[in-house]
Design an enzyme around this catalytic site. Structure first.
Site, PDB file in Angstrom:
ATOM      1  N   GLU A 125     -13.100  12.986  13.105  1.00 14.69           N
ATOM      2  CA  GLU A 125     -12.003  13.479  11.529  1.00 14.69           C
ATOM      3  C   GLU A 125     -12.901  14.472  11.162  1.00 14.69           C
ATOM      4  O   GLU A 125     -14.664  14.656  11.449  1.00 14.69           O
ATOM      5  CB  GLU A 125     -12.105  11.948  10.867  1.00 14.69           C
ATOM      6  CG  GLU A 125     -11.433  10.888  11.248  1.00 14.69           C
ATOM      7  CD  GLU A 125     -10.645  10.055  10.494  1.00 14.69           C
ATOM      8  OE1 GLU A 125     -10.722  10.410   8.997  1.00 14.69           O
ATOM      9  OE2 GLU A 125      -9.744   9.126  10.437  1.00 14.69           O
TER      10      GLU A 125
ATOM     11  N   ASP B 174      -7.784   4.296   8.382  1.00 19.80           N
ATOM     12  CA  ASP B 174      -8.765   4.081   8.461  1.00 19.80           C
ATOM     13  C   ASP B 174      -9.566   3.320   7.493  1.00 19.80           C
ATOM     14  O   ASP B 174     -10.230   2.425   7.483  1.00 19.80           O
ATOM     15  CB  ASP B 174      -9.406   5.470   6.778  1.00 19.80           C
ATOM     16  CG  ASP B 174      -9.036   6.774   8.045  1.00 19.80           C
ATOM     17  OD1 ASP B 174      -9.392   6.677   8.849  1.00 19.80           O
ATOM     18  OD2 ASP B 174      -8.607   7.896   7.706  1.00 19.80           O
TER      19      ASP B 174
ATOM     20  N   HIS C 261       0.936  -1.490   0.360  1.00 15.77           N
ATOM     21  CA  HIS C 261       0.089  -0.237  -0.094  1.00 15.77           C
ATOM     22  C   HIS C 261       0.316   1.441   0.107  1.00 15.77           C
ATOM     23  O   HIS C 261       0.481   2.606   0.519  1.00 15.77           O
ATOM     24  CB  HIS C 261      -0.936   0.070   1.221  1.00 15.77           C
ATOM     25  CG  HIS C 261      -2.192   0.211   0.996  1.00 15.77           C
ATOM     26  ND1 HIS C 261      -2.123   2.102   1.203  1.00 15.77           N
ATOM     27  CD2 HIS C 261      -3.221   0.327   0.421  1.00 15.77           C
ATOM     28  CE1 HIS C 261      -3.770   2.420   0.425  1.00 15.77           C
ATOM     29  NE2 HIS C 261      -4.065   0.937   0.537  1.00 15.77           N
TER      30      HIS C 261
END
Length: 486
Positions: free
Chosen positions: A239, A128, A67
Site C-alpha cells: 500500500e 484494512d 460502517h
C-alpha cells in the site's frame, strides 16, 4: 407485518441505531428493525412486502456493522435487517486441497481470522479494517494491500446463499445460478441479501515484517509500487499514502517502528513537504525466520526511497491485520470515532495518476492532518468480478481520502471545509479523458448511476428487473426508486 411470527423479532421501538452509520451524516429513521435468528425470517419479511406489490412503498436494507458512509444501509420509513443478529450457520471449516470456511453473512471478519488461525488457515484477501461483516464487504468489493495478488474479497468466494428481492432463498456459485452470483458480489445490495458465504482460505503465516519508507518524487514512488505488484517475488501486502505538511512525522512512527538508521532519521524533516510513504509487509512462519531479514533486504535493495526514512517493525499476523482497530480504540477514548467521516474513494487509471497527483496534491489538498490519504496500485487481471465498476486499464490506483471532521469546527478540519475539498477533487475527476471512477460512490439520481456504470448499466438494470423488480432492496444507494419500479 406486526402480526408476522419470526424466529427472531421485529422491533418498532428503539430503532434509532439503524439510522446511524460510520459516515455520521445521514440519519434516516426506519419504521422497524428485524433481528433475524434464521434465514427464513429474512425471506419471509421480503416475500411479505413483495406480495404487497405497488400498493406499498416499503423498502428493505441489510445493515451489518454499520460502517456505511452515506446512509447506504438505511431505509427511510422502511425495514432495516440487523444482519449481526443472524448467527446461523455456525462457522464451519472445510479442510482439503481448496480449504474454505462457511459463515453467516453477519459474521465479522475479525472473528473469522481468529477462528481460522486456530486451524493454521486464514482468508486470502482483506480490508484494512476487520470489524466489518462478510455481507457488507462482499456487497462492495473489499480491497486492501493484498488485492494486487489475490484480487478483492469478492474474488475469493466459492459460494453464496442469497435471499432475492422476491423473497426467494437461492444458493449460487460459479457453477450454479451464476448470473445471481456475479450480480450480488459487488452488487451494492441491489439484487439480494447475502445470508451465507463460503470464503477461500490459505495456510496462515504467524509473523509479519512491516515496513515504511518515504519518497519525495511521485514518479519514483509509483514506479516502485508498480514494480512490486508486478514482480513474481515480492511483498505480501503493498500500500502507500500521501503525507502533506506534517510535523514530526518520523518521530510519530517510532512508537510502532524502528528506524534502520536512527541518526539520519532524526535529522529528517517533513514540514512543508509533499511526501509519499510506501507501506509493505512480508509474512513469514517460524521456519522462515532465519532468512526473512535477508529476503526483505533483497526486496528493498532495488527501490528508490529516501534512505534515512526506512522504518521496520516485526508484529504478529493478527496485530498487523487488526492494526486499524488499535487506532479506533485511541480515537474512541478521545471521543473522535463517532464523528462525521466524509470519505472519498477513487479508482484512478495508471495513465491518469500523475495528472491527478499534480492537480490534487499540488493545488487542492494542502495538508493531510485530518485523516490518511491512501494511494496504491491494483492489477485488474486479479479482479475477476465484473459487477463492481473499475477503470478500463490493466493497472489502476485506489486513492482514498479517509477524513474525520471535528463536529463543532468551522475551520479546515470541519465538515463543510472537507466536503468543499472533496467537491473540488470530484470536479477535477469528472474530466472524461481521466477515466476515474468512484469506489463506494453515492449519487442521488439514476442518471448519475447510469454514467457511473457506463456500458455495464444495461446488465445492471436487467439484473435488477430479474431479482428485485419492485426495487425494494438497499434504497440508501439511491440507484432505483421504489415508486418508479419496473
Amino acid at each position: 407485518m406486526a402480526k408476522m411470527t419470526f424466529d427472531g423479532h421485529l422491533s418498532f421501538d428503539h430503532v434509532e441505531n439503524a439510522a446511524k452509520d460510520f459516515g455520521n451524516r445521514y440519519h434516516l429513521m426506519p419504521s422497524a428493525v428485524l433481528h433475524p435468528k434464521s434465514v427464513s425470517d429474512i425471506s419471509n419479511i421480503i416475500r411479505y412486502i413483495f406480495d404487497l406489490g405497488l400498493t406499498s412503498e416499503l423498502t428493505i436494507a441489510a445493515r451489518g456493522h454499520g460502517h456505511s458512509l452515506q446512509g447506504q444501509s438505511q431505509a427511510y420509513q422502511g425495514v432495516v435487517i440487523d444482519m449481526e443478529s443472524l448467527q446461523v450457520p455456525e462457522m464451519s471449516f472445510h479442510i482439503g486441497e481448496h480449504p474454505f470456511v462457511e459463515v453467516s453473512a453477519g459474521e465479522l471478519w475479525i472473528n473469522i481470522l481468529h477462528e481460522s488461525l486456530k486451524r493454521g488457515l486464514a482468508p486470502k484477501s482483506w480490508t484494512d479494517y476487520l470489524h466489518l461483516t462478510v455481507g457488507g464487504t462482499l456487497s462492495n468489493a473489499g480491497i486492501s494491500g493484498q488485492a494486487f495478488r489475490h484480487g478483492p474479497q469478492i474474488d475469493n468466494v466459492y459460494q453464496l446463499q442469497v435471499v432475492t428481492g422476491r423473497g426467494q432463498m437461492v444458493t449460487c456459485s460459479e457453477e450454479e445460478n451464476t448470473d445471481l452470483f456475479h450480480a450480488v458480489l459487488g452488487g451494492l445490495g441491489q439484487f439480494g441479501i447475502i445470508t451465507k458465504a463460503s470464503i477461500a482460505l490459505e495456510p496462515a503465516p504467524r509473523m509479519v515484517k512491516w515496513i515504511r519508507a518515504l519518497y519525495s518524487d511521485f514518479s519514483m514512488f509509483t514506479n516502485d509500487q508498480e514494480h512490486l505488484i508486478s514482480s513474481a517475488n515480492t511483498f505480501d501486502y503493498i500500500e502507500g499514502f500521501a503525507i502533506i505538511n506534517r510535523t514530526g512525522l518520523l518521530n510519530n512512527w517510532r512508537s510502532s517502528f524502528n528506524p534502520k538508521d536512527p541518526v539520519q532519521a532524526g535529522q529528517f524533516t517533513s514540514e512543508d513537504k509533499i511526501l509519499f510513504c510506501l507501506e509493505v509487509a512480508k509474512y513469514f512462519t517460524p521456519e522462515e525466520a532465519d532468512h526473512i531479514d535477508q529476503d526483505v533486504d533483497n526486496l528493498l535493495s532495488g527501490l528508490n526511497y529516501i534512505g534515512s526514512t526506512l522504518f521496520l517493525s516485526e508484529v504478529t499476523y493478527v496485530d498487523f491485520l487488526d492494526r486499524v482497530h488499535v487506532s479506533e480504540i485511541k480515537l474512541r477514548e478521545k471521543g473522535l470515532w463517532e464523528v462525521p467521516h466524509p470519505w472519498l474513494n477513487l479508482l484512478v487509471p495508471r495513465s491518469s495518476i500523475h495528472e491527478f497527483a499534480q492537480e490534487v496534491f499540488g493545488n487542492i489538498v494542502r495538508e493531510t492532518s485530518h485523516g490518511p490519504v491512501l494511494i496504491y496500485p491494483v492489477d485488474k487481471s486479479r479482479w475477476k468480478n465484473r459487477t463492481s465498476v473499475t477503470p478500463e486499464e490493466d493497472i489502476f490506483y485506489l486513492v482514498a481520502f479517509l477524513s474525520s471532521a471535528i463536529p463543532s469546527s468551522t475551520g479546515k478540519d470541519g465538515l463543510e471545509s472537507i466536503l468543499t475539498r472533496n467537491d473540488r477533487i470530484l470536479d477535477f475527476c469528472a474530466r472524461p479523458h481521466l477515466g476515474i471512477k468512484q469506489y463506494l460512490p453515492h449519487y442521488s439520481t439514476t442518471e448519475e448511476w447510469r454514467a457511473h456504470f457506463g456500458t455495464q448499466w444495461d446488465v445492471f438494470a436487467r439484473r435488477k428487473l430479474s431479482y428485485d423488480p419492485l426495487a425494494m432492496l438497499a434504497p440508501g444507494q439511491r440507484i432505483f426508486r421504489r415508486s418508479h419500479a419496473f
